[in-house]
Design a protein around this motif. Structure first.
Motif, mmCIF file in Angstrom:
data_model
loop_
_atom_site.group_PDB
_atom_site.id
_atom_site.type_symbol
_atom_site.label_atom_id
_atom_site.label_comp_id
_atom_site.label_asym_id
_atom_site.label_seq_id
_atom_site.Cartn_x
_atom_site.Cartn_y
_atom_site.Cartn_z
ATOM 1 N N UNK A 255 0.871 -1.268 0.025
ATOM 2 C CA UNK A 255 0.076 0.098 -0.066
ATOM 3 C C UNK A 255 0.958 1.171 0.006
ATOM 4 N N UNK A 256 0.633 2.241 -1.150
ATOM 5 C CA UNK A 256 1.245 3.565 -0.930
ATOM 6 C C UNK A 256 0.419 4.653 -0.403
ATOM 7 N N UNK A 257 0.910 5.296 0.519
ATOM 8 C CA UNK A 257 0.262 6.491 0.979
ATOM 9 C C UNK A 257 0.981 7.540 1.470
ATOM 10 N N UNK A 258 0.356 8.751 1.511
ATOM 11 C CA UNK A 258 1.021 9.967 1.772
ATOM 12 C C UNK A 258 1.403 10.091 3.227
ATOM 13 N N UNK A 517 4.643 -5.650 -9.630
ATOM 14 C CA UNK A 517 4.890 -4.288 -9.793
ATOM 15 C C UNK A 517 3.703 -3.088 -9.066
ATOM 16 N N UNK A 518 4.247 -2.114 -8.505
ATOM 17 C CA UNK A 518 3.159 -1.203 -7.932
ATOM 18 C C UNK A 518 3.315 0.012 -8.389
ATOM 19 N N UNK A 531 8.121 15.910 -0.368
ATOM 20 C CA UNK A 531 7.053 14.993 -0.226
ATOM 21 C C UNK A 531 7.269 13.416 0.182
ATOM 22 N N UNK A 532 6.908 12.862 0.955
ATOM 23 C CA UNK A 532 7.160 11.419 1.090
ATOM 24 C C UNK A 532 6.048 10.632 1.033
ATOM 25 N N UNK A 533 6.153 9.285 0.270
ATOM 26 C CA UNK A 533 5.044 8.394 0.032
ATOM 27 C C UNK A 533 5.672 7.276 0.637
ATOM 28 N N UNK A 534 4.930 6.848 1.830
ATOM 29 C CA UNK A 534 5.524 5.523 2.385
ATOM 30 C C UNK A 534 4.610 4.209 1.710
ATOM 31 N N UNK A 535 5.466 3.315 1.572
ATOM 32 C CA UNK A 535 4.975 2.081 0.995
ATOM 33 C C UNK A 535 5.227 0.894 1.669
ATOM 34 N N UNK A 536 4.039 0.360 2.119
ATOM 35 C CA UNK A 536 4.343 -1.273 3.066
ATOM 36 C C UNK A 536 4.859 -2.151 2.069
ATOM 37 N N UNK A 562 11.584 -2.398 8.793
ATOM 38 C CA UNK A 562 11.544 -3.909 8.081
ATOM 39 C C UNK A 562 10.453 -4.170 7.272
ATOM 40 N N UNK A 563 9.294 -3.075 7.414
ATOM 41 C CA UNK A 563 8.026 -3.212 6.610
ATOM 42 C C UNK A 563 7.706 -2.162 5.751
ATOM 43 N N UNK A 564 8.459 -0.889 5.987
ATOM 44 C CA UNK A 564 8.248 -0.014 5.409
ATOM 45 C C UNK A 564 9.310 0.799 4.556
ATOM 46 N N UNK A 565 9.028 1.445 3.256
ATOM 47 C CA UNK A 565 10.003 2.295 2.737
ATOM 48 C C UNK A 565 9.323 3.396 2.138
ATOM 49 N N UNK A 566 10.218 4.517 2.007
ATOM 50 C CA UNK A 566 9.466 5.844 1.678
ATOM 51 C C UNK A 566 10.161 6.153 0.147
ATOM 52 N N UNK A 567 9.297 6.896 -0.576
ATOM 53 C CA UNK A 567 9.717 7.670 -1.797
ATOM 54 C C UNK A 567 9.982 8.924 -1.402
ATOM 55 N N UNK A 568 11.018 9.468 -1.482
ATOM 56 C CA UNK A 568 11.341 10.846 -1.058
ATOM 57 C C UNK A 568 11.306 11.831 -2.150
#
Length: 586
Positions: A255-258, A517-518, A531-536, A562-568
Motif C-alpha cells: 500500500x502506498x500512502x502520503x 509491480x506497484x 514530499x514522502x510517500x510511504x509504501x508497505x 523492516x516493513x516500510x520504505x519511503x519514496x522521498x
C-alpha cells in the motif's frame, strides 16, 4: 503489411520471453499472488466456555461476519473439523478465542508453520477445553508478544494508533479511540513491532508496558494481535479502517500512502516558549536549541516584548520564529467579537514597533492560558494569522489540522491549528513535579512521539527558565536527546510546520498493482519539496526499487524499517507523477 505482422509477432514473442525470464528471477514470494483466503474461526470450545459464563460469543464474532462480506468469496467461516483437517494458505482470524482444546492449538500452530497468517484478539488460548485458566504461554509464543499484566478497569482508556504504520496507516497518529477496559480483559503487551498504545485522555506517562496492538513476520507467516476482545471498542469507521489495513498487510498487499511528514521523517516536533514574565530568559532556550542546530518558536506577550525590542529582533535574526501571545496575559474565550478584535489589532501594532517591516513574518498565535473560542480563530484568520497553537483538547489526534472557523475554505487559506500534545510546565507545577520527574516525563513523551509518528508541541514558559527554574536543566537534557533522533524527528518552527501542512494537503496519492509491480500516481497543483510517500512492503526487509518515474525531479528510496520504505521527492513537480515500484528479497 506482412513485414509489419512479422515484426509484431517477434516483438510480442521477445516481450513474452523477457517477462518469463524476469519473473523467474523474482523471489518465490514475489512470484506468488497475495494469499486471498480469509478464514473466520468459530471455536466451539470458546463458545461453551462463554456460555458457562453467561456470555455470548457472537458479541465478538458478529462484527467479523458483517465486515468480511465485502471480501465476498474470499472469506469463509470455518468450523473445528475444517481447522483440524488443515486449511490452504491464507489468513486465519481468531476473534477472542479465549478457550481452545489441545487439537485446536496444534492445528493453529500447524497452520502458521506452513506459512499461514494469523489475526487474533483477546486472551487467546488462555483457557483449556474444561475452561480452566492455563496462562498466556500459547498466546505469547504464537503471536510473539510479551504479556505484562492487565490495564486497570477504567472508563478513561483509549486505543491510540501509531501514524503511518503498516497496519494503522489510514488513521491519524495518536487518535483517541475509546476502549472499554473491564477487569482483567485488556492485556499490557510488549512486542518488536507495536502499532498502538493504551493511554488515558491526557496521555499520561505510563511506566509499565502499554502496547495494545502488535504485528510481525516470523518465517513465512505474518501475525497481527489485538490485546483486547473485539467488543471492547465500537464497530465504527476508524475500527473498520484498522481491520482492513491489517488484513491487507497480512495478505502482503503493498500500500502506498502520503506520509504525514516531509523527507522521510517519522515524526515532527515544535519546541516553543510562551514568552511572558521574565521575558529575557528566552535567550536561554534559544541557546539550548542553537547548540544542537535547532530553532524554535517564541510566542511573545507583546506588552512584554515592547520592553525588549532588541531581544525580539535578535531572536528573529538568529533564525527563530517570533509569534503572538496576545497583548496582555488574559484569555479570549467568551469575550465579544469587538473586544477580541481590538486586542488582536493592538498586539499587532505593539509587535510592529519592535520588528518594523519584519512584522509580516509573525504569522502565529497562541492564546494566554489556552483560552480562546471560535470567534478568536475567525478573527485570527481575518487578520492574517496562519497558525494557532492550541490546547490538548483542540483535537483527538496528534497531528495538525485545519480550523473550520469561518466555514470550509481551501488548505492554502485555512487557519492551521497546532494542538499541544503533551504536558507543559504549568501542568508539571500543578502536579508538583520536581526536575527529575519532569525529565522522565519529557523523555517518555519524546520517545512515544517518534514511535507513533506524531506531532509533538512542547510548551515552556519564560518564568520557569530563571536560575533554579523548573525547566532550565530538564530542557537542556531534553534538547540534547531530541537532537539524537536526527533523520527520524523533524524539529521545526511553527511556521515551517504550517507551510508544510498546507502543501501536503494538496497532494493526492493513488496506486494500482500490476503483477508484482506497484504503480503509484502522485498528483499536486503545486510543487511540494520533500514530499514522502510511504509504501508497505510485501515481505520483511524487502528491497524497494524505483523502476521508472515520470514528471518528478529527484526521487529516492529511503528504507524506514523492516516493513516500510519511503519514496522521498527532492521536489514533487506540479501535475501528475507516475512511479513504477518493484520489490526484491533482502
Amino acid at each position: 503489411m506482412c513485414h509489419t505482422l512479422f515484426h509484431r509477432f517477434w516483438q510480442g514473442f521477445y516481450i513474452h520471453l523477457l517477462l518469463v525470464v524476469l519473473t523467474s528471477m523474482l523471489p518465490a514470494w514475489a512470484r506468488l499472488p497475495p494469499d486471498p483466503n480469509l478464514y473466520l474461526y468459530i471455536s466451539p470450545t470458546t463458545q461453551r466456555y462463554l456460555q458457562s459464563q453467561k456470555q455470548l460469543y457472537e458479541h465478538n464474532t458478529k462484527r467479523w461476519h458483517a465486515h468480511l462480506k465485502k471480501y465476498a468469496n474470499q472469506a469463509h467461516t470455518i468450523q473445528r473439523e475444517q481447522l483440524l483437517g488443515g486449511l490452504p494458505t491464507g489468513t486465519l482470524i481468531l476473534p477472542n478465542s479465549i478457550a481452545l482444546d489441545n487439537e485446536e492449538r496444534q492445528a493453529i500452530q500447524h497452520f502458521v508453520a506452513k506459512g499461514g497468517n494469523l489475526l487474533g484478539s483477546g486472551l487467546i488460548g488462555s483457557r483449556n477445553a474444561q475452561g480452566e485458566y492455563v496462562g498466556l504461554d500459547f498466546l505469547q509464543s504464537t503471536f510473539h508478544v510479551q504479556a505484562h499484566g492487565f490495564f486497570p478497569q477504567t472508563d478513561d482508556s483509549f486505543f491510540m494508533p501509531f501514524g503511518d504504520s503498516p497496519v494503522t496507516w489510514p488513521l491519524p497518529a495518536g487518535r483517541r479511540m475509546p476502549l472499554l477496559s473491564a477487569k482483567d480483559t485488556v492485556l499490557r503487551i510488549k512486542a518488536d513491532h507495536e502499532a498502538s498504545v493504551g493511554m488515558d485522555w491526557s496521555r499520561s506517562m505510563d511506566t509499565q508496558a502499554n502496547g495494545l496492538m502488535a504485528y510481525n513476520e516470523i518465517g513465512a507467516s505474518r501475525l497481527v494481535y489485538f490485546s483486547f476482545p473485539d467488543m471492547a471498542w465500537p464497530y465504527n469507521l476508524d475500527v473498520q479502517l484498522v481491520m482492513d489495513a491489517s488484513l491487507a498487510w497480512l495478505r502482503r498487499e503493498p500500500v502506498a500512502f502520503k506520509s504525514a511528514w516531509p523527507n522521510g521523517y517519522l515524526a515532527s516536533h515544535l519546541i516553543e516558549m510562551d514568552t511572558e514574565d521574565k521575558f529575557p530568559t528566552a535567550v536561554r532556550l534559544a541557546e539550548q536549541l542553537e547548540s544542537e542546530g535547532l530553532r524554535g518558536t517564541f510566542y511573545c506577550l507583546t506588552s512584554e516584548a515592547a520592553r525588549a525590542p532588541k531581544l525580539v529582533q535578535d531572536l528573529m535574526k538568529r533564525g527563530h520564529e517570533i509569534a503572538y501571545h496576545a497583548d496582555v496575559h488574559f484569555g479570549f474565550n467568551g469575550d465579544s467579537s469587538g473586544e477580541q478584535e481590538l486586542r488582536i489589532l493592538f498586539m499587532k501594532q505593539q509587535l510592529q514597533a519592535s520588528l518594523g517591516e519584519r512584522t509580516v513574518e509573525a504569522t502565529g498565535f497562541r492564546a494566554p492560558t489556552e483560552s480562546y473560542d471560535a470567534t478568536t480563530e475567525l478573527l485570527l484568520h481575518k487578520h492574517g494569522i496562519l497558525h494557532h497553537a492550541a490546547d490538548e483538547s483542540a483535537s483527538e489526534d496528534r497531528l495538525p489540522f485545519f480550523s473550520d472557523a469561518g466555514g470550509k475554505t481551501s488548505a492554502d487559506k485555512a487557519l492551521v491549528v497546532l494542538p499541544r500534545t503533551q504536558r507543559d510546565d504549568i501542568n508539571f507545577q500543578k502536579l508538583q513535579f520536581n526536575q527529575e520527574m519532569v525529565s522522565a516525563n519529557l523523555l517518555y513523551d519524546l520517545d512515544l512521539t517518534v514511535r507513533s509518528g506524531a506531532f509533538s508541541l512542547l510548551s515552556v514558559h519564560s518564568q520557569n527558565y530563571v536560575n533554579g527554574g523548573l525547566m532550565l536543566q530538564p530542557m537542556k537534557d531534553y534538547v540534547q536527546k531530541a537532537a539524537t533522533y536526527k533523520d527520524r524527528l523533524w524539529i521545526a518552527r511553527g511556521d515551517e510546520i504550517t507551510t508544510w501542512w498546507r502543501k501536503r494537503e494538496r497532494v493526492n496519492v493513488a496506486q494500482k498493482m500490476r503483477g508484482s509491480r506497484l504503480l503509484i500516481s502522485v498528483q499536486s497543483p503545486i510543487d511540494v519539496p520533500g514530499l514522502s510517500v510511504f509504501v508497505t512492503l510485501p515481505h520483511k526487509n524487502a528491497v524497494m526499487r524505483l523502476a521508472d518515474a515520470s514528471n518528478s525531479a529527484l526521487v529516492r528510496v529511503k528504507p524506514i524499517d523492516a516493513f516500510r520504505s519511503a519514496l522521498v521527492f527532492d521536489k514533487l513537480a506540479s501535475g501528475q507523477s507516475l512511479l513504477n515500484v518493484t520489490f526484491d528479497a533482502d
